[in-house]
Design a protein around this motif. Sequence first.
Motif, PDB file in Angstrom:
ATOM      1  N   ILE A   1     -21.331   9.229  20.337  1.00 51.40           N
ATOM      2  CA  ILE A   1     -22.280   8.697  19.352  1.00 51.40           C
ATOM      3  C   ILE A   1     -23.322   7.827  20.040  1.00 51.40           C
ATOM      4  CG2 ILE A   1     -22.500   7.091  17.411  1.00 51.40           C
ATOM      5  CD1 ILE A   1     -19.857   8.229  16.353  1.00 51.40           C
ATOM      6  N   ALA A   2     -22.901   7.014  21.004  1.00 54.98           N
ATOM      7  CA  ALA A   2     -23.849   6.182  21.745  1.00 54.98           C
ATOM      8  C   ALA A   2     -24.835   7.041  22.518  1.00 54.98           C
ATOM      9  CB  ALA A   2     -23.090   5.259  22.693  1.00 54.98           C
ATOM     10  N   GLN A   3     -24.368   8.119  23.122  1.00 55.11           N
ATOM     11  CA  GLN A   3     -25.253   9.012  23.874  1.00 55.11           C
ATOM     12  C   GLN A   3     -26.267   9.655  22.941  1.00 55.11           C
ATOM     13  OE1 GLN A   3     -25.317  12.649  23.945  1.00 55.11           O
ATOM     14  NE2 GLN A   3     -26.710  12.762  25.679  1.00 55.11           N
ATOM     15  N   ARG A   4     -25.824  10.102  21.776  1.00 56.45           N
ATOM     16  CA  ARG A   4     -26.741  10.709  20.802  1.00 56.45           C
ATOM     17  C   ARG A   4     -27.783   9.705  20.314  1.00 56.45           C
ATOM     18  NH1 ARG A   4     -26.788  15.896  21.628  1.00 56.45           N
ATOM     19  NH2 ARG A   4     -24.680  16.690  21.707  1.00 56.45           N
ATOM     20  N   ILE A   5     -27.369   8.474  20.116  1.00 53.00           N
ATOM     21  CA  ILE A   5     -28.319   7.446  19.678  1.00 53.00           C
ATOM     22  C   ILE A   5     -29.349   7.187  20.766  1.00 53.00           C
ATOM     23  CG2 ILE A   5     -28.533   4.973  19.168  1.00 53.00           C
ATOM     24  CD1 ILE A   5     -25.897   5.218  17.608  1.00 53.00           C
ATOM     25  N   PHE A   6     -28.904   7.102  22.024  1.00 55.39           N
ATOM     26  CA  PHE A   6     -29.833   6.881  23.127  1.00 55.39           C
ATOM     27  C   PHE A   6     -30.831   8.029  23.254  1.00 55.39           C
ATOM     28  CE2 PHE A   6     -26.627   3.937  25.202  1.00 55.39           C
ATOM     29  CZ  PHE A   6     -27.398   2.797  24.995  1.00 55.39           C
ATOM     30  N   VAL A   7     -30.391   9.252  23.068  1.00 61.56           N
ATOM     31  CA  VAL A   7     -31.280  10.412  23.216  1.00 61.56           C
ATOM     32  C   VAL A   7     -32.267  10.498  22.056  1.00 61.56           C
ATOM     33  CG1 VAL A   7     -31.334  12.931  23.230  1.00 61.56           C
ATOM     34  CG2 VAL A   7     -29.714  11.719  24.679  1.00 61.56           C
TER      35      VAL A   7
ATOM     36  N   LEU B 183     -24.874   7.589  31.858  1.00 62.46           N
ATOM     37  CA  LEU B 183     -23.481   8.008  31.796  1.00 62.46           C
ATOM     38  C   LEU B 183     -22.544   6.801  31.853  1.00 62.46           C
ATOM     39  CD1 LEU B 183     -21.280  10.203  31.829  1.00 62.46           C
ATOM     40  CD2 LEU B 183     -21.481  10.188  34.323  1.00 62.46           C
ATOM     41  N   PHE B 184     -22.811   5.885  32.768  1.00 61.12           N
ATOM     42  CA  PHE B 184     -21.955   4.707  32.901  1.00 61.12           C
ATOM     43  C   PHE B 184     -22.073   3.777  31.698  1.00 61.12           C
ATOM     44  CE2 PHE B 184     -22.776   5.873  37.395  1.00 61.12           C
ATOM     45  CZ  PHE B 184     -21.487   6.277  37.686  1.00 61.12           C
ATOM     46  N   VAL B 185     -23.256   3.695  31.120  1.00 63.33           N
ATOM     47  CA  VAL B 185     -23.451   2.873  29.924  1.00 63.33           C
ATOM     48  C   VAL B 185     -22.661   3.449  28.754  1.00 63.33           C
ATOM     49  CG1 VAL B 185     -25.156   2.090  28.235  1.00 63.33           C
ATOM     50  CG2 VAL B 185     -25.675   1.972  30.664  1.00 63.33           C
ATOM     51  N   CYS B 186     -22.712   4.761  28.580  1.00 61.93           N
ATOM     52  CA  CYS B 186     -21.988   5.400  27.473  1.00 61.93           C
ATOM     53  C   CYS B 186     -20.479   5.318  27.684  1.00 61.93           C
ATOM     54  CB  CYS B 186     -22.429   6.842  27.320  1.00 61.93           C
ATOM     55  SG  CYS B 186     -24.107   7.001  26.681  1.00 61.93           S
ATOM     56  N   VAL B 187     -20.018   5.450  28.917  1.00 67.04           N
ATOM     57  CA  VAL B 187     -18.586   5.307  29.197  1.00 67.04           C
ATOM     58  C   VAL B 187     -18.135   3.873  28.911  1.00 67.04           C
ATOM     59  CG1 VAL B 187     -16.882   5.288  31.043  1.00 67.04           C
ATOM     60  CG2 VAL B 187     -18.437   7.206  30.816  1.00 67.04           C
ATOM     61  N   ALA B 188     -18.953   2.892  29.265  1.00 70.99           N
ATOM     62  CA  ALA B 188     -18.606   1.497  28.987  1.00 70.99           C
ATOM     63  C   ALA B 188     -18.555   1.232  27.482  1.00 70.99           C
ATOM     64  CB  ALA B 188     -19.612   0.564  29.650  1.00 70.99           C
TER      65      ALA B 188
END
Length: 80
Positions: A39-45, A57-62
């Motif tokens: 969900i965080a990755q989708r929001i960032f995109v 990638l590291f931000v979304c994993v965190a």
Amino acid sequence: MSLSLQGCALRGAPSFEIFGAYFPFWLLSGLLGLVGALIAQRIFVTTGWARTVPYLLFVCVAIGLTVAVLFWLSATGLLL
């Protein structure tokens, strides 16, 4: 000597029941962490922040790890 055994308890591992089978609670926490990272990755995109945030990638994993740990702590009653 007894200070090293403070984390050991006889409560057992927390588990939950799905359709009659018991699953370890860490499995649900991991799945929710994965969903949180996606969900965080989708929001960032969709917002365009993916171009400005380094190491996405590291931000979304965190973020996913934070979601998983917060869910684990709140569901087991150890958060407060």
